[in-house]
Design an enzyme around this catalytic site. Sequence first.
Site, PDB file in Angstrom:
ATOM      1  N   HIS A  68       0.849  -1.426  -0.077  1.00 35.05           N
ATOM      2  CA  HIS A  68       0.093  -0.159  -0.041  1.00 35.05           C
ATOM      3  C   HIS A  68       0.971   1.299   0.149  1.00 35.05           C
ATOM      4  CE1 HIS A  68       0.206   0.816   4.588  1.00 35.05           C
ATOM      5  NE2 HIS A  68       0.187  -0.360   4.546  1.00 35.05           N
ATOM      6  N   ASP A 182       5.984   1.572   6.505  1.00 33.85           N
ATOM      7  CA  ASP A 182       4.734   1.079   6.450  1.00 33.85           C
ATOM      8  C   ASP A 182       3.880   1.964   5.393  1.00 33.85           C
ATOM      9  OD1 ASP A 182       2.126  -0.152   6.763  1.00 33.85           O
ATOM     10  OD2 ASP A 182       2.024   0.426   8.884  1.00 33.85           O
ATOM     11  N   GLU A 214      -5.210   2.094   2.613  1.00 31.08           N
ATOM     12  CA  GLU A 214      -4.937   0.868   3.448  1.00 31.08           C
ATOM     13  C   GLU A 214      -5.314   1.249   5.191  1.00 31.08           C
ATOM     14  OE1 GLU A 214      -3.166  -2.425   5.889  1.00 31.08           O
ATOM     15  OE2 GLU A 214      -2.654  -0.231   5.900  1.00 31.08           O
ATOM     16  N   GLU A 215      -4.644   2.248   5.281  1.00 32.66           N
ATOM     17  CA  GLU A 215      -4.356   2.634   7.016  1.00 32.66           C
ATOM     18  C   GLU A 215      -5.698   2.953   7.465  1.00 32.66           C
ATOM     19  OE1 GLU A 215      -2.128   1.809   8.550  1.00 32.66           O
ATOM     20  OE2 GLU A 215      -0.149   1.748   7.652  1.00 32.66           O
ATOM     21  N   ASP A 237       3.451  -6.302   3.246  1.00 31.61           N
ATOM     22  CA  ASP A 237       3.350  -5.326   4.249  1.00 31.61           C
ATOM     23  C   ASP A 237       4.468  -5.413   5.481  1.00 31.61           C
ATOM     24  OD1 ASP A 237       2.137  -3.005   5.571  1.00 31.61           O
ATOM     25  OD2 ASP A 237       0.162  -3.703   5.218  1.00 31.61           O
ATOM     26  N   HIS A 325       4.275   2.570  12.675  1.00 26.09           N
ATOM     27  CA  HIS A 325       3.155   3.911  13.088  1.00 26.09           C
ATOM     28  C   HIS A 325       3.653   4.984  14.147  1.00 26.09           C
ATOM     29  CE1 HIS A 325      -0.948   2.036  11.702  1.00 26.09           C
ATOM     30  NE2 HIS A 325       0.277   1.459  11.053  1.00 26.09           N
TER      31      HIS A 325
END
Length: 361
Positions: A68, A182, A214-215, A237, A325
């Site tokens: 992504h 990510d 995606e997130e 991922d 994240h």
Amino acid sequence: MANLDETLTMLKDLTDANGIPGNERQPREVMRKYIEPYADEITTDGLGSLIAKKVGQDGGPKIMVAGHLDEVGFMVTSIDDKGFIRFQTVGGWWSQVMLAQRVTIVTNKGDITGVIGSKPPHILTPEARKKPVEIKDMFIDIGASSRDEVKAWGVRPGDMVVPYFEFTVMNNEKMLLAKAWDNRIGCAIAIDVLKRLKNENHPNVVYGVGTVQEEVGLRGAKTSAHLIEPDIAFSVDVGIAGDTPGVSEKEAMGKMGEGPQIILYDASMVSHKGLRDLVVDVADELNIPYQFDAMPGGGTDSGSIHIARNGVPALSITIATRYIHSHSSMLHRDDFENTVKLIVEVIKRLDRQTVDRITFE
């Protein structure tokens, strides 16, 4: 920083690009630049996911390899009369990793540097020092003195705000530190899979995909899978690295440098048994290192892809990554290269007969 080879230059370009969910133009353009030489055709779906098609055998099974494009970040929601900016998180954040961090606001007039404000400890009560600041109480300071000045600089509600971090090769040159692993590493895997297949005979049609949003709910995976109608899908991922102090094996089993993580289960799907067994058999046959993991929380694009149309055998393959994240995360280059190698070797074996055999296992 160490001299950057071709692969590191690609990884730097991908991670330097700014793209929160719904704002993926920059990383999409970088991915397009790198994947175009290896694709027969490039299209996008209606949400903006990039789809690069590489034909091995006309009419062969359709194999989707999806990373992504989006990264976690923030969105400007309002500007107060003193010129401080309020924001909304876009994607999952833990408040404790945010204060005093540098950010970039991407405006129509160019990029603006800001910092998420924080109080000095000198004026905090002992009780306040122990309590995390709630995200709703945070603000961004861009050095402006009024709302009008902020507006004059081009900042508007809806503008994306992205963590700022410089791509860094660590002293151990296998260790790479950057923002947005990510999931720009998944996009890089999709690029290199097509690159490795350029001069190979393979019995199928491969789609290297950079999905959007995606997130915030695996959204671009749904639309791009609807467009492609894949027979088999791999979501690539980041996974959780459990090899740092304070993380137990019960929380995360993955270790950096020990190979791709084959995800058995996550909150969005139970991995497809037939496809999983084939991947493990190929890894064992070729002595490609791998590790298993299960993530009861969180999910990947496979969660949307496997229930697209009338169902798609799908598997998530991830790279153990520390500190995801947040503003910066770390991964191991060997895991990237072994993931590409494993997926390429599996794809070379995915002829129609094999796809039909594993689909109903």
